[in-house]
Design a protein around this motif. Sequence first.
Motif, mmCIF file in Angstrom:
data_model
loop_
_atom_site.group_PDB
_atom_site.id
_atom_site.type_symbol
_atom_site.label_atom_id
_atom_site.label_comp_id
_atom_site.label_asym_id
_atom_site.label_seq_id
_atom_site.Cartn_x
_atom_site.Cartn_y
_atom_site.Cartn_z
ATOM 1 N N ALA A 181 0.751 -1.085 -0.127
ATOM 2 C CA ALA A 181 -0.057 0.009 -0.063
ATOM 3 C C ALA A 181 0.922 1.347 -0.142
ATOM 4 C CB ALA A 181 -0.971 -0.042 1.258
ATOM 5 N N PHE A 182 1.868 1.116 0.814
ATOM 6 C CA PHE A 182 2.935 2.362 0.927
ATOM 7 C C PHE A 182 3.499 2.558 -0.474
ATOM 8 C CE2 PHE A 182 7.130 4.260 1.264
ATOM 9 C CZ PHE A 182 6.786 5.369 2.028
ATOM 10 N N VAL A 183 4.263 1.661 -1.115
ATOM 11 C CA VAL A 183 4.800 1.866 -2.314
ATOM 12 C C VAL A 183 3.847 2.154 -3.356
ATOM 13 C CG1 VAL A 183 6.341 0.600 -4.057
ATOM 14 C CG2 VAL A 183 6.738 0.220 -1.637
ATOM 15 N N GLY A 184 2.745 1.412 -3.390
ATOM 16 C CA GLY A 184 1.810 1.664 -4.480
ATOM 17 C C GLY A 184 1.087 3.118 -4.459
ATOM 18 N N LEU A 185 0.796 3.707 -3.426
ATOM 19 C CA LEU A 185 0.437 4.812 -3.140
ATOM 20 C C LEU A 185 1.497 6.132 -3.574
ATOM 21 C CD1 LEU A 185 -1.951 4.761 -0.135
ATOM 22 C CD2 LEU A 185 -2.688 4.782 -2.457
ATOM 23 N N SER A 186 2.840 5.773 -3.223
ATOM 24 C CA SER A 186 3.754 6.784 -3.309
ATOM 25 C C SER A 186 3.963 6.764 -4.918
ATOM 26 C CB SER A 186 5.105 6.181 -2.599
ATOM 27 O OG SER A 186 4.976 6.063 -1.237
ATOM 28 N N ILE A 187 3.846 5.542 -5.611
ATOM 29 C CA ILE A 187 4.196 5.573 -6.959
ATOM 30 C C ILE A 187 3.066 6.363 -7.628
ATOM 31 C CG2 ILE A 187 4.065 4.120 -9.103
ATOM 32 C CD1 ILE A 187 5.642 2.090 -7.396
ATOM 33 N N ILE A 188 1.745 6.173 -7.267
ATOM 34 C CA ILE A 188 0.488 6.902 -7.842
ATOM 35 C C ILE A 188 0.645 8.322 -7.746
ATOM 36 C CG2 ILE A 188 -2.045 6.948 -7.753
ATOM 37 C CD1 ILE A 188 -1.989 3.812 -7.201
ATOM 38 N N PHE A 189 0.622 8.940 -6.622
ATOM 39 C CA PHE A 189 0.721 10.356 -6.084
ATOM 40 C C PHE A 189 2.098 10.774 -6.998
ATOM 41 C CE2 PHE A 189 -1.433 9.498 -2.145
ATOM 42 C CZ PHE A 189 -2.705 9.430 -2.507
ATOM 43 N N ASN A 190 3.105 10.321 -6.892
ATOM 44 C CA ASN A 190 3.980 10.942 -7.803
ATOM 45 C C ASN A 190 4.055 10.945 -9.333
ATOM 46 O OD1 ASN A 190 6.497 11.840 -5.988
ATOM 47 N ND2 ASN A 190 5.818 10.202 -4.858
ATOM 48 N N ALA A 191 3.182 9.881 -9.798
ATOM 49 C CA ALA A 191 3.214 9.710 -11.046
ATOM 50 C C ALA A 191 2.280 10.689 -11.642
ATOM 51 C CB ALA A 191 2.686 8.170 -11.563
ATOM 52 N N LEU A 192 1.302 11.246 -10.895
ATOM 53 C CA LEU A 192 0.842 12.344 -11.424
ATOM 54 C C LEU A 192 1.376 13.870 -11.712
ATOM 55 C CD1 LEU A 192 -2.238 12.196 -8.758
ATOM 56 C CD2 LEU A 192 -2.163 11.185 -11.087
ATOM 57 N N THR A 193 2.623 13.858 -10.842
ATOM 58 C CA THR A 193 3.184 15.099 -11.289
ATOM 59 C C THR A 193 4.535 15.019 -11.388
ATOM 60 O OG1 THR A 193 3.478 15.298 -8.617
ATOM 61 C CG2 THR A 193 1.572 16.539 -9.677
ATOM 62 N N ASN A 194 5.311 13.802 -11.268
ATOM 63 C CA ASN A 194 6.697 13.581 -11.295
ATOM 64 C C ASN A 194 7.054 12.137 -11.887
ATOM 65 O OD1 ASN A 194 9.520 13.701 -10.938
ATOM 66 N ND2 ASN A 194 9.533 14.891 -9.219
ATOM 67 N N SER A 195 6.722 11.979 -12.925
ATOM 68 C CA SER A 195 7.106 10.433 -13.419
ATOM 69 C C SER A 195 8.285 9.909 -13.066
ATOM 70 C CB SER A 195 6.829 10.345 -14.928
ATOM 71 O OG SER A 195 5.351 10.720 -15.151
ATOM 72 N N ALA A 196 9.292 10.611 -13.101
ATOM 73 C CA ALA A 196 10.787 10.187 -12.969
ATOM 74 C C ALA A 196 10.993 9.690 -11.447
ATOM 75 C CB ALA A 196 11.891 11.232 -13.184
ATOM 76 N N ALA A 197 10.229 10.426 -10.649
ATOM 77 C CA ALA A 197 9.933 10.028 -9.009
ATOM 78 C C ALA A 197 9.579 8.712 -8.891
ATOM 79 C CB ALA A 197 9.716 11.217 -8.233
ATOM 80 N N ALA A 198 8.186 8.546 -9.781
ATOM 81 C CA ALA A 198 7.541 7.507 -9.541
ATOM 82 C C ALA A 198 8.322 6.064 -9.869
ATOM 83 C CB ALA A 198 6.299 7.462 -10.314
ATOM 84 N N ILE A 199 9.236 6.336 -11.007
ATOM 85 C CA ILE A 199 9.919 5.242 -11.551
ATOM 86 C C ILE A 199 10.975 4.818 -10.473
ATOM 87 C CG2 ILE A 199 11.463 4.371 -13.541
ATOM 88 C CD1 ILE A 199 9.770 6.086 -15.278
ATOM 89 N N ALA A 200 11.556 5.755 -10.043
ATOM 90 C CA ALA A 200 12.600 5.765 -8.871
ATOM 91 C C ALA A 200 12.221 4.929 -7.763
ATOM 92 C CB ALA A 200 13.328 6.957 -8.685
ATOM 93 N N ILE A 201 11.126 5.449 -7.262
ATOM 94 C CA ILE A 201 10.300 4.653 -5.927
ATOM 95 C C ILE A 201 10.119 3.236 -6.600
ATOM 96 C CG2 ILE A 201 8.253 4.615 -4.608
ATOM 97 C CD1 ILE A 201 8.192 7.614 -5.097
ATOM 98 N N LEU A 202 9.634 2.822 -7.479
ATOM 99 C CA LEU A 202 9.472 1.493 -7.911
ATOM 100 C C LEU A 202 10.793 0.534 -7.918
ATOM 101 C CD1 LEU A 202 7.723 -0.769 -8.858
ATOM 102 C CD2 LEU A 202 8.112 0.059 -11.183
ATOM 103 N N ALA A 203 11.809 1.656 -8.616
ATOM 104 C CA ALA A 203 13.030 0.874 -8.673
ATOM 105 C C ALA A 203 13.735 0.446 -6.983
ATOM 106 C CB ALA A 203 14.039 1.743 -9.493
ATOM 107 N N MET A 204 13.533 1.390 -6.309
ATOM 108 C CA MET A 204 13.954 1.363 -4.887
ATOM 109 C C MET A 204 13.155 0.082 -4.177
ATOM 110 S SD MET A 204 16.740 2.909 -4.819
ATOM 111 C CE MET A 204 16.739 2.355 -6.612
ATOM 112 N N ALA A 205 12.041 0.032 -4.175
ATOM 113 C CA ALA A 205 11.162 -0.914 -3.717
ATOM 114 C C ALA A 205 11.789 -2.363 -4.142
ATOM 115 C CB ALA A 205 9.742 -0.812 -4.159
ATOM 116 N N ILE A 206 12.204 -2.457 -5.496
ATOM 117 C CA ILE A 206 12.858 -3.661 -5.911
ATOM 118 C C ILE A 206 14.021 -3.850 -5.244
ATOM 119 C CG2 ILE A 206 13.582 -4.770 -8.041
ATOM 120 C CD1 ILE A 206 11.560 -3.225 -9.525
ATOM 121 N N TRP A 207 14.824 -2.866 -5.172
ATOM 122 C CA TRP A 207 16.302 -2.890 -4.617
ATOM 123 C C TRP A 207 15.929 -3.515 -3.010
ATOM 124 C CZ3 TRP A 207 21.148 -3.630 -4.154
ATOM 125 C CH2 TRP A 207 21.672 -3.301 -3.217
#
Length: 292
Positions: A181-207
């Motif tokens: 839920a935390f990672v998903g919501l962080s990605i969704i909220f950032n994807a609306l205004t900052n796509s680069a940040a959303a991708i980086a958050i997903l990458a760090m969850a994988i890390w």
Amino acid sequence: MRQSGLKTFWTNTYTKDTPIPILISIQVILFVVIFSFDLLKEVGIIQIPLYELSVNYLSLPLSFQHFLQQPWSLISFPFLYTGIFTLLFDCLWLFWMGNTFLVFLNKRQLLFIYLSAQLLGAICFLAVGTIPALQQSTQTSFQGATFGLAALATAIATLVPQMEVRMLLLGNIRLKYIALAFVGLSIIFNALTNSAAAIAILAMAIWGFIFIKQLQEGRDFSKILQARAKKSKLKVVYQNHHAKPTVTNRGSKHVPNQAEVDEILDKISVGGYESLTSREKEVLFKASESEL
């Protein structure tokens, strides 16, 4: 009396074997400082817009060319916040998930996964920011500790996915769902205004997921922070602030083997620490002592 109280506060807060209070304090102090600049300008004491300058110079810019002009932002951006509710939420999340992490692993591993995620997340953010289609983001910079928190949440959820946490009004929820839920919501909220940040958050969850899986295979990446590497498979440090297991025969040379520790960790992931027998608590405690 007052001096004694301050000394007790300092001892109880900052001398424990955890970096969490220090990380939170840096975030809070920086928040207070930059908003003091804004207050001073509002009341007319200063004319220079120090608040805006501080935010601009401490945020991680999306443009790589801009980043080269302020490379220190690679260190400052995780501690910078401009919203009090975002700061409060992230501090609570770091305190909660960080202390849960320290129940099973150690301070070095916590610092490694948290700080490495900030660094790798920043590199990913800058790399993705070079893609022309993503340079049109509403936000052209990033601030806050979301990269590290995403990795930390995923790491602890990967280690003990079945562990349940009691949430107010929601009852018991497994860690894997909370992290999702935390990672998903962080990605969704950032994807609306900052796509680069959303991708980086997903990458760090994988890390964070990779870090724990490699740790379970015997490869502890955090050992690069050690002056002298030690041979071990999975470092486990038990830190329960409520009660410590009674350990008998402290002088014993017997060190629990990895199979015993893994079996106990599996049991904790299902039923929690309280489901352990006295002997299992003793084994876990001895394992932590032998690897400190």
